[in-house]
Design a protein around this motif. Structure first.
Motif, PDB file in Angstrom:
ATOM      1  N   THR A  66      -2.843   5.185  -3.419  1.00  0.00           N
ATOM      2  CA  THR A  66      -3.767   6.298  -3.214  1.00  0.00           C
ATOM      3  C   THR A  66      -3.023   7.612  -3.326  1.00  0.00           C
ATOM      4  OG1 THR A  66      -5.097   4.944  -1.702  1.00  0.00           O
ATOM      5  CG2 THR A  66      -5.460   7.320  -1.652  1.00  0.00           C
ATOM      6  N   LEU A  67      -3.461   8.452  -4.252  1.00  0.00           N
ATOM      7  CA  LEU A  67      -2.872   9.767  -4.427  1.00  0.00           C
ATOM      8  C   LEU A  67      -3.893  10.827  -4.059  1.00  0.00           C
ATOM      9  CD1 LEU A  67      -1.003   7.930  -6.207  1.00  0.00           C
ATOM     10  CD2 LEU A  67      -0.604   9.938  -7.618  1.00  0.00           C
ATOM     11  N   LYS A  68      -3.508  11.733  -3.169  1.00  0.00           N
ATOM     12  CA  LYS A  68      -4.374  12.819  -2.742  1.00  0.00           C
ATOM     13  C   LYS A  68      -3.656  14.150  -2.979  1.00  0.00           C
ATOM     14  CE  LYS A  68      -6.101   9.926   1.080  1.00  0.00           C
ATOM     15  NZ  LYS A  68      -6.229   9.829   2.559  1.00  0.00           N
ATOM     16  N   ASN A  69      -4.384  15.077  -3.539  1.00  0.00           N
ATOM     17  CA  ASN A  69      -3.829  16.418  -3.701  1.00  0.00           C
ATOM     18  C   ASN A  69      -2.496  16.383  -4.450  1.00  0.00           C
ATOM     19  OD1 ASN A  69      -3.699  19.206  -3.411  1.00  0.00           O
ATOM     20  ND2 ASN A  69      -2.734  19.114  -1.388  1.00  0.00           N
ATOM     21  N   THR A  70      -2.482  15.732  -5.608  1.00  0.00           N
ATOM     22  CA  THR A  70      -1.257  15.631  -6.418  1.00  0.00           C
ATOM     23  C   THR A  70      -1.471  16.276  -7.785  1.00  0.00           C
ATOM     24  OG1 THR A  70      -1.953  13.416  -7.127  1.00  0.00           O
ATOM     25  CG2 THR A  70      -0.445  13.549  -5.245  1.00  0.00           C
ATOM     26  N   ARG A  71      -2.015  17.458  -7.778  1.00  0.00           N
ATOM     27  CA  ARG A  71      -2.376  18.132  -9.031  1.00  0.00           C
ATOM     28  C   ARG A  71      -1.161  18.506  -9.879  1.00  0.00           C
ATOM     29  NH1 ARG A  71      -3.253  21.900  -4.879  1.00  0.00           N
ATOM     30  NH2 ARG A  71      -5.399  21.167  -4.716  1.00  0.00           N
ATOM     31  N   SER A  72       0.038  18.532  -9.293  1.00  0.00           N
ATOM     32  CA  SER A  72       1.233  18.908 -10.051  1.00  0.00           C
ATOM     33  C   SER A  72       1.917  17.717 -10.711  1.00  0.00           C
ATOM     34  CB  SER A  72       2.233  19.615  -9.121  1.00  0.00           C
ATOM     35  OG  SER A  72       1.688  20.801  -8.585  1.00  0.00           O
ATOM     36  N   LEU A  73       1.411  16.514 -10.498  1.00  0.00           N
ATOM     37  CA  LEU A  73       2.056  15.302 -11.006  1.00  0.00           C
ATOM     38  C   LEU A  73       2.012  15.270 -12.531  1.00  0.00           C
ATOM     39  CD1 LEU A  73       3.360  12.641 -10.010  1.00  0.00           C
ATOM     40  CD2 LEU A  73       1.085  11.607 -10.166  1.00  0.00           C
ATOM     41  N   ILE A  74       3.191  15.098 -13.161  1.00  0.00           N
ATOM     42  CA  ILE A  74       3.252  15.084 -14.621  1.00  0.00           C
ATOM     43  C   ILE A  74       3.983  13.862 -15.175  1.00  0.00           C
ATOM     44  CG2 ILE A  74       3.108  17.596 -14.862  1.00  0.00           C
ATOM     45  CD1 ILE A  74       6.126  17.649 -15.273  1.00  0.00           C
ATOM     46  N   ALA A 134       0.842  -1.202   0.000  1.00  0.00           N
ATOM     47  CA  ALA A 134       0.000   0.000   0.000  1.00  0.00           C
ATOM     48  C   ALA A 134       0.873   1.246   0.000  1.00  0.00           C
ATOM     49  CB  ALA A 134      -0.924   0.007   1.212  1.00  0.00           C
ATOM     50  N   ILE A 135       0.513   2.197  -0.868  1.00  0.00           N
ATOM     51  CA  ILE A 135       1.221   3.481  -0.936  1.00  0.00           C
ATOM     52  C   ILE A 135       0.188   4.594  -0.903  1.00  0.00           C
ATOM     53  CG2 ILE A 135       2.685   4.969  -2.354  1.00  0.00           C
ATOM     54  CD1 ILE A 135       3.958   2.517  -3.536  1.00  0.00           C
ATOM     55  N   THR A 136       0.376   5.531   0.023  1.00  0.00           N
ATOM     56  CA  THR A 136      -0.495   6.706   0.121  1.00  0.00           C
ATOM     57  C   THR A 136       0.370   7.951   0.022  1.00  0.00           C
ATOM     58  OG1 THR A 136      -2.062   5.519   1.547  1.00  0.00           O
ATOM     59  CG2 THR A 136      -2.201   7.924   1.514  1.00  0.00           C
ATOM     60  N   ILE A 137       0.028   8.818  -0.907  1.00  0.00           N
ATOM     61  CA  ILE A 137       0.818  10.029  -1.134  1.00  0.00           C
ATOM     62  C   ILE A 137      -0.101  11.238  -1.104  1.00  0.00           C
ATOM     63  CG2 ILE A 137       2.400  11.227  -2.689  1.00  0.00           C
ATOM     64  CD1 ILE A 137       2.927   8.512  -4.022  1.00  0.00           C
ATOM     65  N   SER A 138       0.246  12.205  -0.282  1.00  0.00           N
ATOM     66  CA  SER A 138      -0.432  13.501  -0.265  1.00  0.00           C
ATOM     67  C   SER A 138       0.647  14.571  -0.383  1.00  0.00           C
ATOM     68  CB  SER A 138      -1.234  13.681   1.027  1.00  0.00           C
ATOM     69  OG  SER A 138      -1.855  14.955   1.048  1.00  0.00           O
ATOM     70  N   ALA A 139       0.813  15.095  -1.582  1.00  0.00           N
ATOM     71  CA  ALA A 139       1.902  16.044  -1.841  1.00  0.00           C
ATOM     72  C   ALA A 139       1.500  16.926  -3.014  1.00  0.00           C
ATOM     73  CB  ALA A 139       3.204  15.308  -2.134  1.00  0.00           C
ATOM     74  N   GLN A 140       1.112  18.140  -2.736  1.00  0.00           N
ATOM     75  CA  GLN A 140       0.545  18.990  -3.782  1.00  0.00           C
ATOM     76  C   GLN A 140       1.575  19.459  -4.811  1.00  0.00           C
ATOM     77  OE1 GLN A 140      -1.172  22.500  -2.089  1.00  0.00           O
ATOM     78  NE2 GLN A 140       0.729  23.233  -1.178  1.00  0.00           N
ATOM     79  N   ASN A 141       2.881  19.344  -4.493  1.00  0.00           N
ATOM     80  CA  ASN A 141       3.908  19.804  -5.422  1.00  0.00           C
ATOM     81  C   ASN A 141       4.692  18.668  -6.074  1.00  0.00           C
ATOM     82  OD1 ASN A 141       3.564  22.705  -5.083  1.00  0.00           O
ATOM     83  ND2 ASN A 141       4.350  22.403  -3.013  1.00  0.00           N
ATOM     84  N   ILE A 142       4.291  17.421  -5.848  1.00  0.00           N
ATOM     85  CA  ILE A 142       5.024  16.311  -6.438  1.00  0.00           C
ATOM     86  C   ILE A 142       4.843  16.306  -7.952  1.00  0.00           C
ATOM     87  CG2 ILE A 142       3.120  14.659  -6.147  1.00  0.00           C
ATOM     88  CD1 ILE A 142       5.257  12.526  -5.573  1.00  0.00           C
ATOM     89  N   LYS A 143       5.942  16.117  -8.671  1.00  0.00           N
ATOM     90  CA  LYS A 143       5.918  16.120 -10.133  1.00  0.00           C
ATOM     91  C   LYS A 143       6.230  14.747 -10.716  1.00  0.00           C
ATOM     92  CE  LYS A 143       7.235  20.994 -10.620  1.00  0.00           C
ATOM     93  NZ  LYS A 143       5.943  21.387 -11.222  1.00  0.00           N
ATOM     94  N   SER A 144       6.957  13.907  -9.961  1.00  0.00           N
ATOM     95  CA  SER A 144       7.408  12.634 -10.499  1.00  0.00           C
ATOM     96  C   SER A 144       7.181  11.524  -9.489  1.00  0.00           C
ATOM     97  CB  SER A 144       8.900  12.731 -10.862  1.00  0.00           C
ATOM     98  OG  SER A 144       9.419  11.479 -11.239  1.00  0.00           O
ATOM     99  N   PHE A 145       6.581  10.413  -9.960  1.00  0.00           N
ATOM    100  CA  PHE A 145       6.386   9.223  -9.135  1.00  0.00           C
ATOM    101  C   PHE A 145       6.778   8.009  -9.960  1.00  0.00           C
ATOM    102  CE2 PHE A 145       3.187   5.851  -7.777  1.00  0.00           C
ATOM    103  CZ  PHE A 145       4.009   5.360  -6.775  1.00  0.00           C
TER     104      PHE A 145
END
Length: 412
Positions: free
Chosen positions: A231-239, A209-220
């Motif tokens: 689960t990704l929360k608040n990751t609008r910057s992910l590209i 299980a992976i849960t990420i809440s990071a609004q400035n994350i760009k790379s995963f």
């Protein structure tokens, strides 16, 4: 100079040698240490021995002592450094070894080693708390040893050390880059910090299980077995997302709804890497990507990776392309060294079966790729299904201006 074999580097003052090497990236600085015997001494680790209580109830003192020692190590980023900590396990004759390597650019690499005879009794903690790594940022205090760390690389974190790591590195309030590698003792990861820009999880074989809440994350980037939950929360910057699921699913259960939920969280990325078996399994279960409630409307670069291309993988890739209307670059990587992930038998409950059609029907059901300009086929062997895929792409990509075929070495 050649006759006397002078070593001008070694004659420099120690402080000046440290200053010179500090201008290099950490990886290059380590390589440069072989230039001179004296430069090797720059990497002679400072060795410290500490007592370590793995019991989460009793190890507060261990955490404080560890923080004090590492605080000395991290006091200044003006020079590179390496520390070797021997964590003597309480009520045991064995120890854990921690190698800490610090770069000048707020960079820290930690690698854990368990001695072969560490008592396994210390690993019999409740499953609900035994294998979760939590990194939650908060306002730092004056005693936070790691509050300035921006790049953190953790290797071989085990069940025995995960609580220590969680408590210590929750102080990384400016952490920008996190990499977990071969942390086989971890079953889950919970990251909540607005500073994080990049996350890499590689070869953590038990990560469920992976849960990420990071609004400035760009790379995963993820390499390994498909977790049960992402689960990704608040990751609008992910590209940029990489799902290299080379080890198949972590469990025998395959939930289409759960997988589509994961893909939905990636729908706004610009670059995506996927394992071919994942698309094949979804299509075999009846998923038709062109009819989903969402599309990858911002996706410009798609990389598809697998051990081979057969009829089912060819057709599932063609189906997925229908959900990528603005795709500009497609890379298909065929790597025979990857393990083959056999597709199970599914009861198709989504739509009418759409795979297993003849190639003419597959071609007619594939959308025009109006924006696709570049195609790369890596590991191309010239088999029938590969040739058919190439024909399909050339027919649908009406504006393609670059086609690259790369054959394996054994065909060269």
């Amino acid at each position: 100079m050649e006759e006397e074999k002078l070593d001008l580097i070694s004659r420099l003052p120690f402080e000046l040698q440290q200053k010179i090497i500090s201008f290099l990236p950490l990886k290059e600085a380590v390589r440069a240490s072989v230039l001179s015997t004296h430069w090797k001494s720059l990497w002679s680790p400072i060795q410290v021995s500490l007592n370590f209580d793995p019991n989460p109830i009793n190890h507060e003192g261990s955490v404080q002592e560890f923080n004090q020692v590492m605080g000395m190590c991290m006091r200044s980023y003006a020079c590179l450094g390496q520390w070797k900590l021997c964590l003597n396990v309480v009520d045991s004759n064995e120890a854990l070894i921690l190698k800490a390597t610090k770069g000048v650019d707020t960079e820290l690499h930690l690698e854990f080693f368990e001695t072969k005879k560490v008592s396994r009794d210390f690993k019999s903690e409740p499953t609900s708390t035994s294998a979760c790594l939590c990194l939650h940022s908060h306002h730092p205090t004056q005693t936070d040893s790691f509050s300035g760390v921006k790049l953190l690389h953790l290797r071989s974190v085990t069940n025995l050390t995960k609580t220590l790591v969680s408590e210590v590195f929750s102080n990384c309030h400016v952490l920008e880059s996190l990499k977990l590698e071969k942390c086989r003792g971890l079953e889950s990861l919970d990251v909540k910090t607005d500073s994080l820009r990049s996350l890499v999880v590689a070869d953590c074989s038990n990560m469920a299980a992976i849960t990420i809440s990071a609004q400035n994350i760009k790379s995963f980037w993820f390499h390994g077995a498909l977790p049960q939950i992402i689960t990704l929360k608040n990751t609008r910057s992910l590209i940029d997302v990489v799902l290299n699921l080379k080890d198949g699913p972590i469990s025998n259960e395959f939930d289409c709804e759960e997988i589509l939920s994961i893909l939905f969280s990636f729908k706004d990325v610009e670059a995506l890497t996927l394992s071919g078996w994942l698309l094949e399994w979804l299509c075999s279960a009846g998923v038709i990507f062109g009819r989903l409630d969402f599309q990858f409307n911002k996706l410009k670069a798609l990389t598809w990776i697998d051990s081979l291309i057969n009829k089912d993988k060819r057709d599932s890739l063609a189906c997925f392309l229908n959900a990528c209307p603005l795709l500009e670059k497609l890379s298909v990587e065929i790597d025979s060294n990857l393990s083959t992930i056999p597709c199970p038998l599914f009861y198709q409950y989504w739509h009418e079966p759409h795979l297993w059609m003849d190639f003419t029907s597959v071609t007619s059901n594939t959308s025009q790729l109006k924006h696709l300009k570049s195609i790369e086929l890596l590991g191309f062997t010239g088999r029938d299904h590969e040739l058919q895929l190439m024909d399909l792409l050339l027919e649908k990509a009406i504006r393609v201006n670059s086609l690259t075929l790369t054959c394996p070495e054994f065909l060269s």
